[in-house]
Design an enzyme around this catalytic site. Structure first.
Site, PDB file in Angstrom:
ATOM      1  N   CYS A 276      29.045  -4.546 -30.325  1.00  0.00           N
ATOM      2  CA  CYS A 276      27.707  -4.038 -29.968  1.00  0.00           C
ATOM      3  C   CYS A 276      26.796  -3.735 -31.167  1.00  0.00           C
ATOM      4  CB  CYS A 276      27.823  -2.791 -29.092  1.00  0.00           C
ATOM      5  SG  CYS A 276      29.159  -2.831 -27.898  1.00  0.00           S
ATOM      6  N   ARG A 305      41.745  -3.165 -32.494  1.00  0.00           N
ATOM      7  CA  ARG A 305      41.841  -1.756 -32.105  1.00  0.00           C
ATOM      8  C   ARG A 305      43.298  -1.322 -32.189  1.00  0.00           C
ATOM      9  NH1 ARG A 305      38.181  -1.922 -26.558  1.00  0.00           N
ATOM     10  NH2 ARG A 305      36.298  -2.838 -27.492  1.00  0.00           N
ATOM     11  N   GLN A 323      36.791 -10.564 -27.430  1.00  0.00           N
ATOM     12  CA  GLN A 323      35.976 -10.115 -26.294  1.00  0.00           C
ATOM     13  C   GLN A 323      34.897 -11.142 -25.992  1.00  0.00           C
ATOM     14  OE1 GLN A 323      34.525  -6.097 -27.369  1.00  0.00           O
ATOM     15  NE2 GLN A 323      35.550  -5.447 -25.509  1.00  0.00           N
ATOM     16  N   ASP A 325      31.855 -10.780 -25.113  1.00  0.00           N
ATOM     17  CA  ASP A 325      30.766  -9.807 -25.022  1.00  0.00           C
ATOM     18  C   ASP A 325      29.430 -10.485 -24.723  1.00  0.00           C
ATOM     19  OD1 ASP A 325      31.565  -7.218 -25.260  1.00  0.00           O
ATOM     20  OD2 ASP A 325      31.459  -7.152 -27.434  1.00  0.00           O
ATOM     21  N   HIS A 327      25.163  -8.985 -24.441  1.00  0.00           N
ATOM     22  CA  HIS A 327      24.217  -7.874 -24.397  1.00  0.00           C
ATOM     23  C   HIS A 327      22.858  -8.405 -23.985  1.00  0.00           C
ATOM     24  CE1 HIS A 327      27.378  -6.206 -27.038  1.00  0.00           C
ATOM     25  NE2 HIS A 327      27.104  -5.101 -26.386  1.00  0.00           N
ATOM     26  N   LYS A 407      27.670   2.099 -14.534  1.00  0.00           N
ATOM     27  CA  LYS A 407      28.255   0.770 -14.677  1.00  0.00           C
ATOM     28  C   LYS A 407      28.798   0.255 -13.354  1.00  0.00           C
ATOM     29  CE  LYS A 407      32.960   2.284 -15.787  1.00  0.00           C
ATOM     30  NZ  LYS A 407      34.157   2.021 -16.627  1.00  0.00           N
ATOM     31  N   HIS A 453      25.410  -3.928 -21.500  1.00  0.00           N
ATOM     32  CA  HIS A 453      26.642  -4.578 -21.952  1.00  0.00           C
ATOM     33  C   HIS A 453      27.192  -5.390 -20.778  1.00  0.00           C
ATOM     34  CE1 HIS A 453      27.240  -1.875 -25.469  1.00  0.00           C
ATOM     35  NE2 HIS A 453      26.767  -0.939 -24.672  1.00  0.00           N
TER      36      HIS A 453
END
Length: 578
Positions: A276, A305, A323, A325, A327, A407, A453
């Site tokens: 992000c 992580r 990921q 991802d 945005h 979400k 997201h």
């Protein structure tokens, strides 16, 4: 998975956990115990006792549990003062429970539940009596650190499950057996898809050629669909300066999951746990106008992580993963249309991969939240209307949203009925404020964009593991790493087999030739174990006719056809993504 009301099952399972603990205390000496909660799939209890419990002990424990059920002891709620509770636990050397007692806030009622000669610190609730527990089974045992902290003592965690009736239990156990057969870790090894080596590092995935081939197919499909749906792709760094993660809040709230910093040119850098902040950095690299919005940016970004060793599980829980991802930066007027489009796009992708049973879970504003309440209201309303428009089944989790925005989570049900949480569509009312990003509106003034997201698969690793289990390793033709295998009867047919294979490859059909000097039965058996969709046998007759004898994974022996017809069939089936 059972369709019984969750609340009823939870009470039955928590009660069954107490019955199991009571049985263990009858059968073993010097038992100390920690928590015994209900879970989504059953229950567990954590024990500390001098001897090791194994699955060989389960029949004996279950027999004692059945005795306790037959004795029909009531579950009695017992209130104690803090001093009484401390004294009771100290007398019984229940050191883990003393620590749990200390965590109960002052002024809160302290309750125990008694079941026959067993009693434990517990909030409840429970069924009326042990006789109400009719269907249970112990499943496994594993090590578990007290409080999940690796420096604490290792306890023995015994897992079980319980249902309100034997029929539901039998169905669940059948599902577990089917899940065992489909375990992606076993299939990953048997089909040579991937490996995770302890000598390299736990939770770090090695993609083998066959697994990598499937991953490339998934990634290419993912990219193509994103371009078709108005997204642009980004590539961002794997590390960033400490100040980036300070601004984003990760160092303050997520530090324990980030790997130790490295020093470069006298400054601290961290390996990224999320993409992000980098996407926001791209946004803020120039002035944005309302005419530029919406901006839809996606990335297959690899992140790292820290996960505790005990939590790692094949591809489903790893330390390094990619990921998918995305945005979206948009104006307030664009929010609703964007959410609806994201939801439509996500469900279409899931259906392409063979997941038809999709359910939405809407999480709303928690007590402690950041951001403008009006934005929370608009964001939540946009999510609600999008779910309604797409006619998805939905469950609400009031107050269950993250502190930075509401979400929608999408859960899919796989081929054997298990539900998996996958896609997330998450408003972020926090990061745009922290990074102070804006756009210039039609009034010439700066305004704060909405930031959404969206992780479709969550991570490629976890998705691949779930997809492998969904298909039991028998991937559909469009995803199969090997769509066809040519099996020459003798070495004399090898040149013809290689000629046909070359023609298939020229038209992008994934094919191999089994050139081993073995009987045909062994070659067919090996292809079946490899879950190859099409086996193409070639002998003298096939060579003379310019044909192949087709055996399909689903239909068995189908007979001789011109090799060109077989090629066209495979290409058509792959194109349809059935």
């Amino acid at each position: 998975m059972s369709r019984e009301p969750h609340e009823k099952l939870e009470v039955v399972r928590h009660s069954a956990a107490h019955v199991m603990a009571a049985a263990v205390c009858r059968l073993y000496d010097e038992v100390r115990f920690d928590i015994g909660p209900a879970t989504e799939q059953g229950f567990y209890y954590d024990f500390d006792l001098p001897e090791r419990i194994t699955s060989d002990d389960f029949p004996r424990i279950e027999e004692e549990m059945r005795k306790i059920v037959g004795e029909d002891h009531p579950f009695e709620r017992v209130e104690m003062s803090r001093e009484e509770a401390v004294e009771w636990l100290e007398q019984r050397n229940q050191t883990y429970k003393l620590e749990r007692l200390a965590e109960i806030p002052e002024g809160e009622t302290i309750t125990f539940y008694r079941t026959g000669d067993f009693m434990d610190l517990c909030r409840g609730p429970h069924v009326e009596s042990t006789g109400k527990i009719s269907a249970f089974k112990l499943l496994s045992v594993a090590g578990s650190y007290f409080h999940g902290i690796e420096t604490n003592p290792m306890l023995q965690r015994v897992y079980g499950t319980a249902f309100t009736n034997p029929k539901e239990l039998r169905k669940h156990l059948q599902q577990l057996e089917e899940a065992r057969k489909r375990d992606h870790r076993r299939l990953g090894r048997d089909l040579d898809l991937f490996s995770i080596r302890e000598d390299v590092g736990p939770g770090l995935v090695h993609w083998h050629p066959r697994g990598a081939r499937i991953r490339v197919l998934i990634e290419n499909f993912w990219r193509d669909e994103h371009f078709r749906n108005g997204y642009e792709l980004l590539f961002t760094p794997h590390i960033g300066k400490a100040n980036l993660w300070e601004t984003s809040g990760h160092l303050g709230f997520y530090h324990e999951s980030m790997y130790a910093p490295m020093e470069i040119d006298g400054q601290e850098y961290y390996i990224k746990p999320m993409n992000c902040p980098f996407h926001i950095a791209v946004y803020s690299s120039q002035t944005r106008s309302y005419r530029d919005l919406p901006l839809r940016w996606a990335e297959l970004g690899t992140v790292y992580r820290y996960e505790k060793a005990g939590a790692l599980h094949g591809l489903l829980r790893v330390r390094g993963f990619t990921q998918d991802d995305a945005h979206i930066f948009c104006t307030p007027d664009q929010v609703e249309d964007e959410i609806r489009e994201v939801l439509r796009f996500s469900t279409a992708i899931w259906k392409t991969f063979g997941f038809e049973d999709i359910r939405a879970y809407l999480s709303t504003r928690p007590e402690k939240a950041v951001g403008d309440p009006a934005r929370w209201e608009q964001s939540t309303a946009a999510l609600e209307r999008a779910v309604e428009a797409e006619e998805l089944p939905v469950e609400r989790d009031e107050g269950g949203g993250a502190f930075y925005g509401p979400k929608i989570d999408l859960k899919v049900r796989d081929a054997i009925g298990r539900e998996w949480q996958m896609s997330t569509i998450q408003f972020d009312l926090n990061l745009p404020e922290r990074f102070d990003i804006n756009f210039v509106g039609s009034d010439g003034r700066e305004h704060r964009p909405y930031m959404i997201h969206r992780a479709l698969f969550g991570s490629l690793e976890r998705f691949f593991g779930i997809l492998t289990e969904h298909y039991g390793g028998a991937f559909p033709v469009w995803l199969a790493p090997e769509q066809a295998r040519i099996l020459p009867i003798t070495d004399r047919q090898l040149p013809y087999a290689n000629e046909v294979a070359a023609a298939f490859r020229r038209e992008d059909v994934r094919v191999t030739v089994d050139a081993q000097q073995e009987k045909m039965g062994a070659k067919i058996r090996r292809a079946q174990l490899g879950k190859v969709p099409y086996m193409l046998v070639v002998g003298e007759q096939e060579e003379e006719a310019g044909a192949v004898a087709v055996r399909s994974r689903s239909g068995g022996r189908e007979g001789q056809v011109p090799w060109r017809d077989c090629l066209d069939r495979i290409r058509a089936e792959a194109a349809e993504r059935r």
